[in-house]
Design a protein around this motif. Structure first.
Motif, short mmCIF file in Angstrom:
data_model
loop_
_atom_site.label_atom_id
_atom_site.label_comp_id
_atom_site.label_asym_id
_atom_site.label_seq_id
_atom_site.Cartn_x
_atom_site.Cartn_y
_atom_site.Cartn_z
N ALA A 271 -83.49 -60.83 -13.90
CA ALA A 271 -83.28 -59.44 -13.49
C ALA A 271 -83.40 -58.52 -14.70
O ALA A 271 -83.96 -57.42 -14.60
CB ALA A 271 -81.89 -59.30 -12.86
N ARG A 272 -82.90 -59.00 -15.83
CA ARG A 272 -82.93 -58.13 -17.01
C ARG A 272 -84.38 -57.82 -17.40
O ARG A 272 -84.73 -56.69 -17.70
CB ARG A 272 -82.20 -58.80 -18.16
CG ARG A 272 -82.04 -57.84 -19.29
CD ARG A 272 -80.92 -58.09 -20.23
NE ARG A 272 -80.07 -59.22 -19.95
CZ ARG A 272 -79.63 -60.03 -20.88
NH1 ARG A 272 -79.98 -59.85 -22.12
NH2 ARG A 272 -78.82 -61.02 -20.60
N GLN A 273 -85.23 -58.87 -17.38
CA GLN A 273 -86.64 -58.65 -17.74
C GLN A 273 -87.29 -57.68 -16.75
O GLN A 273 -88.02 -56.77 -17.15
CB GLN A 273 -87.40 -59.97 -17.70
CG GLN A 273 -87.10 -60.89 -18.87
CD GLN A 273 -87.79 -62.25 -18.72
OE1 GLN A 273 -88.47 -62.50 -17.74
NE2 GLN A 273 -87.57 -63.12 -19.68
N VAL A 274 -87.01 -57.87 -15.46
CA VAL A 274 -87.64 -56.99 -14.46
C VAL A 274 -87.17 -55.55 -14.66
O VAL A 274 -87.98 -54.62 -14.69
CB VAL A 274 -87.34 -57.46 -13.01
CG1 VAL A 274 -87.93 -56.48 -11.99
CG2 VAL A 274 -87.88 -58.87 -12.77
N SER A 275 -85.85 -55.38 -14.87
CA SER A 275 -85.33 -54.01 -15.05
C SER A 275 -85.96 -53.35 -16.27
O SER A 275 -86.38 -52.19 -16.20
CB SER A 275 -83.81 -54.03 -15.24
OG SER A 275 -83.22 -54.50 -14.09
#
Ligand code: PEP
Ligand code: MG
Length: 588
Positions: free
Chosen positions: A575-579
């Motif tokens: 999720a962090r990478q996508v955000s």
């Protein structure tokens, strides 16, 4: 001055006196008194103490006679606390030295004690912590009794207000917010809760500034203290100093004067910036019938989600068929005959009106229990009442009916079969209704997303409820601030499930008209809109207030670019990478 950070859930700045719910539930009329009233305040305090002692003594005798001494002693220990000279002296000392009103002195002394117990509990082992928590709770109860005695036992904390308040609480159930309106409540802030909690959703709908998930603060504030809620930054300030107060008053005045940035977009179409523009249908989510007008004000093309369980607001009994019917026709009359209105059947239970659902009392794990459509299928009278009202109201507009929390195809079939039974009943009774009402299902449980192709074959449309889909996919309570970092719309697991549903919808679209909508809070967040369009979504339903901003994002968007964005996001691992990727590619 105390400043706390929480999760902003409804924008705007509010400044006003605190009303602390869950504890005293009352607002101290004033914080300080003139010097010549100090002796009078001491007299009032002693009277309130004596009255509370007497009622504790009576309760103790009654409970001992009825239930035995062990239970009688619970009130007995409160009696001793109230009789404790040390407590009285501490409160009197605050009245004398600070000219506090009796109410405010009681509240300050007891809150300091509660805080001391809670802090001590955190330093001890499990056993000690539990004992300290118990003590703290006892004192909160004592505070409530004393304030009630001082203030003449007000029943409804909103009854005696002389000006609008800022409501502070550990958490609020939607039914607690029943009395909220701009005349009584300027804003609210809670210790727990997450961005998609129903209280947060309602704050957005009522357009009241709100911050949730702040963590413990109620021991630092008393009823009547001045507080500031900044619903944009997610900040709560208790007893601001003069400079902070001045700064926030200026910020608030500036906000009120600011024209609606996106007003000019209201009548413009929600189309992409492509050479051949692609139309995205923007719809509104509503909880209350009167919000239908907000949808039109903000340029929504219809209602994509009508959360009908909010008919339970302010109610002590189930709404009647006529009450359902009146609410639905009111929405339809506002929207006119050609704008779609998706009426979702009752999504009761778990955090929504669970006490009213009548069956939830002993649920150990309510989010996984008898909630929503499961509850309706278990209470057929309740369910049929609503379905009858929907079918009858449908003659006044473009109604679609949608079932929430479907997790198996059998559940969906049972709902459809019940709908047919209800139609037959209406036909037989000669009551006018609309027969060909489109039927849809929400996809908000991972099993439904995985089986989207099967479910899609059985309905006319689906709507992805990301609020619950995220919670159930990541096993992270949507209302729990302690797992808020896990609860993330950009988690690749969630994106894959959304893509799966879109693909199932596209397969149906190849054969017949079929719609896939997203109606969770995710679709109201400008950052996620390019991703959703890139994943293939063409229908988004969001809080009306968010619609102009989403429209602005869409009108700057090219579909091929959005598709590339989504394609890449799907290759990422967390999720962090996508955000971060979305933020880096956002036009903001
Ligand atoms: C959802 O779960 O995304 C949804 C729209 O329903 P609710 O928020 O009412 O549970
Ligand atoms: Mg839901």
């Amino acid at each position: 001055m105390e400043k706390r950070q929480g999760i902003p859930v409804s924008p705007g700045i509010a400044i006003g006196p605190a009303l602390v719910l869950d504890t005293e539930g009352v607002l101290s009329p004033h914080r300080e008194v003139p010097a010549d009233q100090i002796d009078g305040e001491i007299v009032r305090l002693r009277r309130a103490l004596a009255e509370s002692v007497e009622s504790a003594r009576d309760d103790r005798a009654r409970m001992t006679a009825r239930l035995g001494p062990a239970l009688g002693n619970i009130r007995g220990s409160q009696q001793s606390m109230l009789e404790n000279d040390n407590l009285r002296t501490q409160i009197e000392e605050r009245i004398r030295s600070q000219a506090y009103s009796a109410e405010y002195a009681v509240s300050r002394v007891i809150r300091d004690l509660v805080k001391a117990f809670e802090d001590a509990g955190q330093l001890r082992g499990d056993h000690g912590a539990a004992a300290a928590r118990r003590q703290a709770t006892e004192f909160i109860d004592i505070e409530r009794q004393l304030l009630a005695a001082l203030l003449g036992h007000p029943n409804n904390p909103f009854d005696n207000l002389t000006e609008p308040v800022i409501v502070l609480a550990n958490d609020l159930m939607p039914s607690d917010t029943a009395d909220f309106n701009a005349r009584t409540v300027r804003a609210f802030a809670t210790e727990s809760g997450g961005p998609t909690s129903h209280t947060a959703i309602l704050a957005g709908a009522l357009e009241i500034p709100a911050v949730v998930g702040i963590g413990r603060f109620r021991t630092d504030v008393s009823g009547g203290d001045t507080v500031i809620v900044d619903g944009e930054e997610g900040v709560l300030i208790i007893n601001p100093d003069a400079e902070t107060l001045f700064r926030y008053e200026a910020k608030r005045a500036e906000q009120l004067a600011r024209p609606d940035r996106y007003e000019s977009l209201r009548d413009k179409p929600a189309v992409t910036a492509d050479d051949t523009p692609v139309k995205i249908r923007l719809l509104g989510n509503i909880e209350l019938a009167q919000e239908a007008a907000h949808c039109l004000d903000r340029g929504a093309e219809g209602v994509g989600l009508y959360r009908t369980e909010f008919l339970y607001l302010n109610k002590t009994a189930h709404p009647t068929e006529e009450e359902h019917y009146a609410a639905y026709t009111s929405v339809l009359n506002t929207l006119g005959p050609n704008r779609p209105v998706v009426i979702r059947t009752l999504d009761l239970g778990a955090d929504k009106f669970s006490s009213m659902s009548g069956t939830m009392a002993d649920e150990k794990n309510p989010f996984l229990g008898l909630r929503s459509v499961r509850l309706c299928l278990n209470n057929l009278d309740l369910f049929k009442t609503q379905l009858r009202a929907i079918l009858r109201a449908a003659i006044h507009g473009d109604v679609r009916v949608m079932f929430p929390m479907i997790s198996t195809v059998d559940e969906l079939r049972r709902c459809k079969s019940l709908l047919n039974d209800v139609k037959e009943g209406l036909e037989y009774a000669g009551i006018p209704f609309k027969r060909d009402v489109p039927v849809g299902t929400m996809i908000e449980v991972p099993s439904a997303a995985l089986l989207a192709d099967v479910l899609a074959r059985a309905v006319d449309f689906v709507s992805i409820g990301t609020n619950d889909l995220i919670q159930y996919t990541l096993a992270a309570d949507r209302n729990n601030e302690h797992v808020a970092d896990l609860y993330n719309p950009t988690d690749p697991a969630v994106l894959r499930l959304i893509r799966m549903v879109v693909r199932a919808g596209q397969k149906e679209q190849a054969k017949r008209p079929f719609e896939v909508n997203v109606c969770g809070e995710m679709s109201g967040e400008p950052l996620y809109v390019p991703l959703l369009v890139g994943l293939g979504l063409r229908h988004l339903s969001a809080t009306p207030r968010k619609i102009p901003e989403i429209k602005r994002v869409i009108r700057d968007l090219k579909v091929a670019e959005a598709e590339r964005l989504a394609e890449h996001a799907l290759t990422l691992e967390s999720a962090r990478q996508v955000s971060s990727y979305l933020r880096a590619n956002s036009a903001e």
